[in-house]
Design a protein around this motif. Structure first.
Motif, PDB file in Angstrom:
ATOM      1  N   THR A 236      27.763  -8.159 -99.623  1.00 50.45           N
ATOM      2  CA  THR A 236      27.959  -9.491 -99.047  1.00 50.45           C
ATOM      3  C   THR A 236      26.951  -9.732 -97.926  1.00 50.45           C
ATOM      4  O   THR A 236      25.812 -10.082 -98.193  1.00 50.45           O
ATOM      5  CB  THR A 236      29.406  -9.660 -98.559  1.00 50.45           C
ATOM      6  OG1 THR A 236      29.715  -8.626 -97.610  1.00 50.45           O
ATOM      7  CG2 THR A 236      30.381  -9.576 -99.725  1.00 50.45           C
ATOM      8  N   ASP A 240      27.936  -5.054 -95.299  1.00 53.91           N
ATOM      9  CA  ASP A 240      29.306  -5.287 -95.757  1.00 53.91           C
ATOM     10  C   ASP A 240      29.385  -5.284 -97.281  1.00 53.91           C
ATOM     11  O   ASP A 240      28.393  -5.531 -97.981  1.00 53.91           O
ATOM     12  CB  ASP A 240      29.836  -6.623 -95.238  1.00 53.91           C
ATOM     13  CG  ASP A 240      30.030  -6.632 -93.735  1.00 53.91           C
ATOM     14  OD1 ASP A 240      29.613  -5.655 -93.076  1.00 53.91           O
ATOM     15  OD2 ASP A 240      30.592  -7.607 -93.224  1.00 53.91           O
ATOM     16  N   ASP A 241      30.594  -5.021 -97.796  1.00 51.76           N
ATOM     17  CA  ASP A 241      30.791  -5.085 -99.237  1.00 51.76           C
ATOM     18  C   ASP A 241      32.232  -5.469 -99.568  1.00 51.76           C
ATOM     19  O   ASP A 241      33.151  -5.291 -98.762  1.00 51.76           O
ATOM     20  CB  ASP A 241      30.439  -3.757 -99.919  1.00 51.76           C
ATOM     21  CG  ASP A 241      31.277  -2.582 -99.427  1.00 51.76           C
ATOM     22  OD1 ASP A 241      32.481  -2.532 -99.736  1.00 51.76           O
ATOM     23  OD2 ASP A 241      30.731  -1.701 -98.732  1.00 51.76           O
ATOM     24  N   LEU A 242      32.404  -6.012-100.753  1.00 55.25           N
ATOM     25  CA  LEU A 242      33.705  -6.376-101.298  1.00 55.25           C
ATOM     26  C   LEU A 242      33.934  -5.551-102.551  1.00 55.25           C
ATOM     27  O   LEU A 242      33.103  -5.557-103.468  1.00 55.25           O
ATOM     28  CB  LEU A 242      33.751  -7.866-101.646  1.00 55.25           C
ATOM     29  CG  LEU A 242      35.003  -8.359-102.384  1.00 55.25           C
ATOM     30  CD1 LEU A 242      36.240  -8.233-101.491  1.00 55.25           C
ATOM     31  CD2 LEU A 242      34.810  -9.800-102.854  1.00 55.25           C
ATOM     32  N   TYR A 278      37.748  -5.378 -98.397  1.00 55.70           N
ATOM     33  CA  TYR A 278      36.524  -5.838 -97.743  1.00 55.70           C
ATOM     34  C   TYR A 278      36.181  -4.870 -96.623  1.00 55.70           C
ATOM     35  O   TYR A 278      37.008  -4.599 -95.744  1.00 55.70           O
ATOM     36  CB  TYR A 278      36.670  -7.246 -97.179  1.00 55.70           C
ATOM     37  CG  TYR A 278      35.344  -7.815 -96.733  1.00 55.70           C
ATOM     38  CD1 TYR A 278      34.515  -8.455 -97.635  1.00 55.70           C
ATOM     39  CD2 TYR A 278      34.904  -7.672 -95.409  1.00 55.70           C
ATOM     40  CE1 TYR A 278      33.267  -8.948 -97.245  1.00 55.70           C
ATOM     41  CE2 TYR A 278      33.673  -8.161 -95.015  1.00 55.70           C
ATOM     42  CZ  TYR A 278      32.854  -8.798 -95.940  1.00 55.70           C
ATOM     43  OH  TYR A 278      31.621  -9.273 -95.548  1.00 55.70           O
ATOM     44  N   ARG A 279      34.950  -4.327 -96.670  1.00 49.08           N
ATOM     45  CA  ARG A 279      34.500  -3.408 -95.622  1.00 49.08           C
ATOM     46  C   ARG A 279      33.440  -4.089 -94.759  1.00 49.08           C
ATOM     47  O   ARG A 279      32.434  -4.582 -95.269  1.00 49.08           O
ATOM     48  CB  ARG A 279      33.928  -2.125 -96.227  1.00 49.08           C
ATOM     49  CG  ARG A 279      33.516  -1.100 -95.161  1.00 49.08           C
ATOM     50  CD  ARG A 279      33.176   0.238 -95.738  1.00 49.08           C
ATOM     51  NE  ARG A 279      31.984   0.202 -96.588  1.00 49.08           N
ATOM     52  CZ  ARG A 279      31.313   1.288 -96.974  1.00 49.08           C
ATOM     53  NH1 ARG A 279      31.748   2.490 -96.614  1.00 49.08           N
ATOM     54  NH2 ARG A 279      30.251   1.173 -97.742  1.00 49.08           N
ATOM     55  N   HIS A 280      33.697  -4.098 -93.456  1.00 51.84           N
ATOM     56  CA  HIS A 280      32.786  -4.727 -92.495  1.00 51.84           C
ATOM     57  C   HIS A 280      32.239  -3.667 -91.542  1.00 51.84           C
ATOM     58  O   HIS A 280      32.996  -2.855 -90.997  1.00 51.84           O
ATOM     59  CB  HIS A 280      33.513  -5.804 -91.688  1.00 51.84           C
ATOM     60  CG  HIS A 280      32.704  -6.352 -90.564  1.00 51.84           C
ATOM     61  ND1 HIS A 280      31.561  -7.099 -90.759  1.00 51.84           N
ATOM     62  CD2 HIS A 280      32.856  -6.236 -89.204  1.00 51.84           C
ATOM     63  CE1 HIS A 280      31.044  -7.437 -89.591  1.00 51.84           C
ATOM     64  NE2 HIS A 280      31.812  -6.931 -88.629  1.00 51.84           N
ATOM     65  N   SER A 289      37.839  -1.433 -93.027  1.00 54.60           N
ATOM     66  CA  SER A 289      38.200  -1.921 -94.357  1.00 54.60           C
ATOM     67  C   SER A 289      39.582  -2.569 -94.292  1.00 54.60           C
ATOM     68  O   SER A 289      40.530  -1.984 -93.758  1.00 54.60           O
ATOM     69  CB  SER A 289      38.222  -0.788 -95.384  1.00 54.60           C
ATOM     70  OG  SER A 289      36.915  -0.344 -95.694  1.00 54.60           O
TER      71      SER A 289
END
Length: 359
Positions: A236, A240-242, A278-280, A289
């Motif tokens: 993202t 970050d990733d979803l 979701y990891r920020h 997460s």
């Protein structure tokens, strides 16, 4: 970091089977993990939240454990690679009075030759990149495909085709909620499960789409079951990733980690399972997460949900620490014959973890 040892014919201690025409590479990996876990609520304590469990009397429990620690060994020679991994989860051998001993548990044991994998490993339905980073082992298992089993798998470009170990998990007609369930006799599991998967990836991440066909024959009822799965990891903003998973159909034991059965009272179960995480990254080390997992079944009418949030950081590249809070909830209206049992409950948990990885 993998520890690599080059083995030659001069190393007689490892070359006991036959002389090697070329060097063999051995990789040692794994991690040591310590958990401190507190659970408070009316769903009994679990070392990690699966999709199982039941509502009970309110309880509080705190446990320390190192049983999630694992060790693996990979061996490569020419075009052949072998891999084996053990941990100690769910295999209590001693007790908390004296030893707290745990027996080794086989996770993976497979051979890989060119495009073929044979042995025990993740089911082809499982996309491991779609697992959330969590302190609780496996995270929102209740919404995930998370099965390891024996299989034979062939990969061709982006496609994978697999025959996997058949097993029917469920109950026969006439089971009662008030008595011991009449479990299906698995002696009629004689047709391997067939799974097809397509993978695609790019700078944006990866997505897999899978389909499974199973032939279930308890008491010679000859039922064909099918299901589908979509999972992936999407980049993202910044780092970050979803991570997402969506599963639907007659998937039974393949999803939810005991949240669903294949057959209830002789009737095929239909399951909807979903998971999102979701990891920020707050900076290059600190990250959070936020995750949710859910499974709902049509025949048994069970509803299982896990939500949680965590905070992780790395003290060194190999040493991570984290704290996680969350809630596991059961909202069932179980039906067997004319009997209905309504169960509603939830438990909150707090978990601290420290993990030293050497892979």
């Amino acid at each position: 970091m993998n520890k690599r040892i080059i083995v030659t014919p001069l190393c007689a201690c490892l070359a006991f089977c036959a002389p090697f025409s070329e060097a063999m590479e051995v990789e040692l990996g794994g991690f040591l993990k310590m958990n401190a876990r507190h659970v408070n609520g009316d769903i009994a304590f679990q070392d990690s939240w699966t999709g199982g469990g039941s509502v009970s009397e309110p309880t509080q429990r705190t446990q320390f454990s190192a049983q999630e620690s694992r060790l693996n060994l990979g061996v490569s020679s020419n075009d052949v690679r072998g891999f084996i991994e053990i941990d100690f989860v769910g295999s209590s051998q001693g007790n908390a009075i004296i030893s707290n001993s745990y027996s080794p548990r086989l996770r993976h044991a497979f051979i890989e030759y060119q495009d073929v994998v044979a042995g025990q490993t993740w089911s082809t339905l499982v996309n491991t990149s779609a697992f959330a980073e969590t302190a609780d082992l496996g995270g929102p298992l209740v919404g995930q495909a998370m099965v390891r089993q024996a299989l034979v798998r062939y990969t061709f470009n982006n496609w994978q085709f697999a025959l996997e170990n058949p097993y029917t998990y469920g109950t026969n007609p006439g089971s009662s909620l008030n008595d011991e369930p009449d479990w299906i006799d698995t002696r009629n599991d004689y047709v391997p499960d067939f799974i097809v998967r397509y993978n695609t990836k790019g700078n944006w991440g990866n997505v897999s789409a899978s389909g499974v066909i199973r032939y279930l024959d308890p008491d010679q009822t000859q039922q064909v079951s099918t299901g589908m799965s979509v999972a992936g990891k999407l980049r993202t903003f910044g780092k970050d990733d979803l991570r997402i998973q969506l599963h639907y159909g007659n998937l039974g034991r393949y999803v939810g980690t005991d949240a669903a059965k294949d057959i209830i009272e002789g009737e095929l179960e239909t399951t909807l399972s979903a998971m999102a995480a979701y990891r920020h990254f707050w900076d290059h080390n600190w990250r959070t997460s936020l995750f949710i997992g859910h499974t709902a079944t049509e025949v048994q009418r069970s509803r299982r949900t896990l939500v949680g949030v965590n905070l992780f950081t790395n003290l060194t590249p190999e040493l991570s620490v984290g704290v996680e809070v969350g809630q596991y909830a059961i909202n069932d209206k179980a039906r067997l014959e004319s009997t209905e049992l309504v169960e509603n409950g939830q438990s909150q948990y707090l978990q601290l973890s420290m993990q030293f990885s050497f892979q």
